[in-house]
Design an enzyme around this catalytic site. Structure first.
Site, PDB file in Angstrom:
ATOM      1  N   HIS A  68       3.680  -3.783   2.772  1.00 56.11           N
ATOM      2  CA  HIS A  68       3.003  -2.667   2.105  1.00 56.11           C
ATOM      3  C   HIS A  68       2.678  -3.030   0.647  1.00 56.11           C
ATOM      4  CE1 HIS A  68       2.019   1.358   0.737  1.00 56.11           C
ATOM      5  NE2 HIS A  68       2.945   1.260  -0.177  1.00 56.11           N
ATOM      6  N   HIS A 106      -0.678  -2.581  -2.224  1.00 59.83           N
ATOM      7  CA  HIS A 106      -0.796  -2.493  -3.684  1.00 59.83           C
ATOM      8  C   HIS A 106      -1.281  -3.786  -4.341  1.00 59.83           C
ATOM      9  CE1 HIS A 106       0.840   1.541  -3.915  1.00 59.83           C
ATOM     10  NE2 HIS A 106       1.748   1.174  -3.032  1.00 59.83           N
ATOM     11  N   GLU A 163      -2.280   6.029  -2.473  1.00 59.97           N
ATOM     12  CA  GLU A 163      -1.540   5.698  -1.250  1.00 59.97           C
ATOM     13  C   GLU A 163      -2.330   6.025   0.028  1.00 59.97           C
ATOM     14  OE1 GLU A 163       1.280   4.104  -0.951  1.00 59.97           O
ATOM     15  OE2 GLU A 163       2.185   4.241  -2.932  1.00 59.97           O
ATOM     16  N   SER A 176      -2.036  -0.871   4.859  1.00 57.16           N
ATOM     17  CA  SER A 176      -0.930  -1.734   5.286  1.00 57.16           C
ATOM     18  C   SER A 176      -0.403  -1.326   6.661  1.00 57.16           C
ATOM     19  CB  SER A 176       0.201  -1.715   4.244  1.00 57.16           C
ATOM     20  OG  SER A 176       0.610  -0.394   3.968  1.00 57.16           O
TER      21      SER A 176
HETATM   22 FE   LIG Z   1       2.981   2.463  -1.917  1.00 55.92          FE
END
Ligand SMILES: [Fe+2]
Length: 293
Positions: A173, A178, A219, A238
């Site tokens: 993730h 990110h 997110e 992700s």
């Molecule tokens: Fe996150």
């Protein structure tokens, strides 16, 4: 003693956080605990590795190169399985800004990239640094670090028994979500502005509102490219499973005030998403909102 532990869910990220209820708020170096339901709970070797990786974070001094995590062949295989699922899902569902950023990072698909390697590239593009944390980060600590161009980042990978599921954000993730978005100047800028807005925020209610907006944009944000709905949110990008399902969500107009009041459950696919008309509309709206905050 376990009754004294309470599980908190980090509202930014769905990070599971275990703290002693009579202890002060965990700082960035607190020790990670696995819940008995965690897929790796009974795997002593995995737990030992998790602790070893947590030690890297605890000893880490900002600015130093990040020591490499001791991943096993089994764990590199987890990365390959995830990557095989994600690559086609990205081509179908990721927004153009993300696809151009992932090309810029061009990391290895056959092994887990080390944070050190990702950092080297991201820092040159946006000035952001990924810094390792053991896993316990309160929302304010996490968000305020963004103001200084620091993304606090977990380094462990999920348990090999569940390659397509993780109960907590892991290095997949962090890097695929990110790390890649921080290789976009505009998305990195929004992360920085979130941090600055949080620093100007004193009330828990206002912090909660900003955390929710972070959740529904950085997110779990989606936007339109022509007729298509595409993802720019790291939680979607992700997870191949959630990318395939995102069109089934209740897609609401891009209203940050509404997003700031919308509850969510981090443990399931998101049933509600806020959809911008374009990347430019999303960027302009979030930018203006945060600067005025
Ligand atoms: Fe996150």
């Amino acid at each position: 003693m376990t009754q004294r532990k309470s599980l908190l869910s980090d509202h930014v990220d769905g990070r599971m956080v275990a703290i002693d209820s009579d202890e002060a708020v965990a700082d960035r170096n607190a020790i990670v605990q696995l819940d008995p339901d965690h897929p790796g709970f009974r795997d002593q070797a995995y737990r030992a590795r998790r602790n070893q990786i947590a030690q890297i974070a605890m000893k880490y001094q900002p600015g130093d190169p990040i020591p490499d995590a001791p991943y096993t062949d089994e764990e590199h295989q987890v990365w390959r399985v995830i990557w095989q699922a994600l690559q086609p899902a990205h081509q179908k569902h990721a927004c153009a800004e993300y696809l151009s950023s992932i090309k810029r990072l061009s990391f290895a698909s056959d092994r887990i990239p080390q944070l050190r390697e990702v950092n080297y590239k991201v820092q040159r593009i946006s000035g952001f640094r990924l810094e390792p944390v053991a896993g316990l980060v309160q929302p304010r600590v996490f968000l305020e670090n963004l103001a200084d161009g620091v993304f606090l980042c977990t380094q462990y990978i999920r348990h090999h028994s569940t390659p397509l599921y993780t109960p907590e954000p892991d290095v997949v993730h962090e890097i695929v979500g990110h790390g890649v978005t921080l290789a976009s100047e505009r998305l990195a800028e929004l992360n920085r502005l979130f941090g600055q807005a949080v620093k100007r925020t004193t009330s828990p209610e206002a912090l909660e509102r900003l955390s929710r907006i972070y959740w529904f944009t950085i997110e779990f944000g989606v936007l339109r490219e022509g007729e298509d709905v595409k993802a720019y949110g790291t939680g979607l990008l992700s997870s191949a499973g959630e990318l395939e399902e995102m069109r089934k969500a209740d897609l609401r107009p891009f209203d940050l005030d509404a997003a700031s009041r919308q509850d969510y459950d981090p443990t399931h696919f998101q049933p509600i998403l806020f959809c911008a008309d374009s990347f430019e509309q999303m960027y302009g709206t979030v930018h203006e909102f945060l600067v005025k905050w």
